[in-house]
Write an enzyme that holds these catalytic residues in place. Sequence first.
Site, PDB file in Angstrom:
ATOM      1  N   GLN B 228      13.262  -3.483   0.044  1.00  0.00           N
ATOM      2  CA  GLN B 228      14.370  -4.349  -0.732  1.00  0.00           C
ATOM      3  C   GLN B 228      15.475  -4.762   0.114  1.00  0.00           C
ATOM      4  OE1 GLN B 228      16.868  -2.493  -4.096  1.00  0.00           O
ATOM      5  NE2 GLN B 228      15.596  -3.971  -5.274  1.00  0.00           N
ATOM      6  N   HIS B 230      19.100  -5.873  -0.395  1.00  0.00           N
ATOM      7  CA  HIS B 230      20.214  -6.157  -1.359  1.00  0.00           C
ATOM      8  C   HIS B 230      20.902  -7.420  -1.287  1.00  0.00           C
ATOM      9  CE1 HIS B 230      23.815  -5.164  -3.664  1.00  0.00           C
ATOM     10  NE2 HIS B 230      23.287  -4.317  -4.288  1.00  0.00           N
ATOM     11  N   LEU B 240      27.085  -2.002   1.907  1.00  0.00           N
ATOM     12  CA  LEU B 240      27.086  -2.490   0.526  1.00  0.00           C
ATOM     13  C   LEU B 240      28.108  -3.222  -0.094  1.00  0.00           C
ATOM     14  CD1 LEU B 240      25.217  -2.372  -1.734  1.00  0.00           C
ATOM     15  CD2 LEU B 240      25.634  -0.157  -2.315  1.00  0.00           C
ATOM     16  N   GLU B 243      26.337  -4.432  -6.772  1.00  0.00           N
ATOM     17  CA  GLU B 243      25.694  -5.516  -7.577  1.00  0.00           C
ATOM     18  C   GLU B 243      26.495  -5.506  -8.984  1.00  0.00           C
ATOM     19  OE1 GLU B 243      21.612  -5.217  -7.973  1.00  0.00           O
ATOM     20  OE2 GLU B 243      21.523  -5.785  -9.703  1.00  0.00           O
ATOM     21  N   ARG B 274      17.065  -8.224  -7.655  1.00  0.00           N
ATOM     22  CA  ARG B 274      17.385  -8.338  -6.140  1.00  0.00           C
ATOM     23  C   ARG B 274      16.526  -9.259  -5.110  1.00  0.00           C
ATOM     24  NH1 ARG B 274      19.601  -1.960  -5.726  1.00  0.00           N
ATOM     25  NH2 ARG B 274      21.458  -2.465  -6.615  1.00  0.00           N
ATOM     26  N   HIS B 340      18.130  -2.540   2.175  1.00  0.00           N
ATOM     27  CA  HIS B 340      18.769  -1.431   1.328  1.00  0.00           C
ATOM     28  C   HIS B 340      17.890  -0.576   0.984  1.00  0.00           C
ATOM     29  CE1 HIS B 340      21.693  -0.329  -1.340  1.00  0.00           C
ATOM     30  NE2 HIS B 340      20.998  -0.433  -2.511  1.00  0.00           N
ATOM     31  N   ARG B 382      12.720  -2.715  -6.779  1.00  0.00           N
ATOM     32  CA  ARG B 382      13.349  -1.786  -7.719  1.00  0.00           C
ATOM     33  C   ARG B 382      14.410  -2.427  -8.417  1.00  0.00           C
ATOM     34  NH1 ARG B 382      18.033   0.776  -7.099  1.00  0.00           N
ATOM     35  NH2 ARG B 382      18.198   0.548  -4.673  1.00  0.00           N
TER      36      ARG B 382
END
Lengths: 238, 567
Positions: B228, B230, B240, B243, B274, B340, B382
Amino acid sequence: MTESLGKYTFRIFRYDPERSARPRRDTFEMEVSRGMTVLDCLQAIKAEQDGTLTFRRSCRSAICGSCAMNINGKNDLACHLQVALLRGRRIAVEPLPGYPVIRDLVVCMDEFYDSLMRVLPWFVRKTGFPDRELPQSPADRDRIDNAVNCILCGSCTSSCPSFWYNNRSIGPGALLKAFRFIFDSRDEARGERLALVDGRDGVWRCRTVYNCEEACPKGLRPNEAIAALKIAALKETV
Amino acid sequence: MLHRYDTVIVGAGLAGMRAAVEAQAGGSCCVLTKVFPTRSHSGAAQGGIAAALGNEDEDDWTLHMFDTVKGSDYLGDQDAIEILVRAAPDAIIGLEHMGTPFSRTPAGRIAQREFGGHTRKRACYAADLTGHVILHTLYEQCLRHAVRFFPEFMVLALAIEEGACAGVVALDIATGELHTFRARAVILATGGYGRAFRISSNAHANTGDGLSVAARAGLPLEDMEFVQYHPTGLFPSGILVTEGARGEGGHILNGAGERLMERYAPKMMELAPRDVTSRAIQSEINEGRGIGGGAFVHLDIRHLGAEKIMKRLPQILDLALRFAGVDALREPIPIQPTAHYSMGGIPTDNDGRVRRDAAGAVVPGLYACGECACVSVHGANRLGCNSLLEAVVFGERAGRAACADLPRLGWAAFPPAAEAGVRGDLAALADGQGREPFARIRDDLQEGMQRNCGIFRSEGPLREQLDIIRRLKERFAAARLTDRGRRFNTELVEMIELRSLLDFSEIVVAGALARTESRGAHYRTDYPRRNDADWLRHSLAWTGPEGPVFDHVPVRITRYEPKERKY
């Protein structure tokens, strides 16, 4: 490409008892570009100049607390400190003061972790639980906001002269943890915890030097928590 | 040194510590962890943990389940997802009863916000420090239950004898000594491997050690091609930016100042999942519509107002200022997609028991939970807030299953050569004949994975990356350790970590090459469509002498038949 800030000199505390009982300072020069943090520089020095340079680091976003160290005389997180913001081109990097050094910038934090155990560092509820969450007003939640944001980096206790003088002193880090529970409207061990921090090694060991306020890289003000604990202890314990 | 515990847990993030609280009740238990427990990367999770509590919106578990199944691009196993979402409300209440300081609604309930791919306000949060407060709360619970920790112990090998797990061999980083832990049950909870990529939100510690240890013990890894990205990593470091910033109403703007998601997900806009959002941002960047034509776009939260930002996104405000020099109250935040999360991992059944083959046979005494495991509840992509949830729900289930299984699990014979084998490995690692610093090999791996196995993939670059990894392995074999000390040798630790990265990166790339379709986070420009006829199935990969060997497992579909995915 990113703008170069030119050459910087890092003077770093070194100690490796396998090789020598005496600590020393090593000097490394490197080209720094804008955006680089002190941790980025330590990583670059380790990768390119001296693989034996030893320090802790993990999240690199100021939340895990691994890379707390003393930089130009102030405890801080290496990962969130921009080199461009430091004064001068010579940067002194030392381990957190007050804890035994294991190697280079890595200290043994057992005393700090043990200090937490002296304030009953977990949530206590005696009257049972509803089916749902325990209610708590936003205002009550706000009271502990600073304290729950603590990352246990140990910078505050490391800067506390009372802790230097007497390592049985509970110290600001653990007292902030005590505050986190004592002022949590849901917790039901307020009296026991106040008694724990009311002793001579607790809040009264604080001489309001306020190093902890300056040392906290997250801006959490353990000194204010200690002041609130002192007032509560005076009012509520016999 | 030899230790004996009924249950040995490896890793002290949310999954490991939740498992420990459970396992502690059923026998002797200890937790080995490479970093001190509160330094685990679960603490960097910001935005929330999902549960259909219905505190802010009408909600129930079937909606959470459908959102998760659709988010997974139908690759998630629906029986496992049902377990996850039905357990979610109780899991959150359980965390609250342990003292977790969630943010509150005016009525005093746990506050919930919107999140990508979730069609209701479902993300329970504590400002933008949700992972942090849960991690610390679970650590406090472990102290309360007197869980025995071995901090700064790094697991180097899994001891499997006659098909059963007998324990682990670990390095005590502070002293350089090897320790053997005999156990009836071992629970792996070692987290993800984002450090295989140059631009990553992950901690330096996230090197997939548990995956490597499992693969080296001859066990398969599942769905490793699904990585994934992000959408909002801070530019340039990749750390990060939650979100939750979009959940609170933040906009993503391209170089022309347009809300770029209008073109890619007109209905859900910035709250698309995502995979969709990261591809959108990367497309804009690739097509020259980044800010000033550069490799980033803007996340704009200014219109939320200072009060809301300071209350709900205080960490973002701090990170933007310290790492990008941007005052997010007054300027937009420069962001880029960042590696991520790994959807894949060590295959397990719904109680964390590690599966050893496509038929589902388990390894007695071995469990996995959290990001290092693949149940699979996330399938090909995810949803945000489902990872903390998975860690807590399946951490608890793995801990409970280990306890329940203890009476049936004997003390498997510990392979006598295990510790000596590890010692030999370490000596070989240290004594390469080359002169190249191994950090350069790590840089080249991360750079290549970023370029050739990123958001957009195709056959040529993937083949090139396989070659690169094979050459890097040769260079690694010759690399030399300069730090010959035993005490807190972090160079040795980094070298072992690089070996892990090289181990499973080959599986990630080979899996991505084999999967000739696009699904969730895995996007092949040469196969841009999802292909359910051939690929509605999980990949299992074993490390072989000639490279990874694959088998496949069907997806378990119970409620929702695969449909086209639109946002």
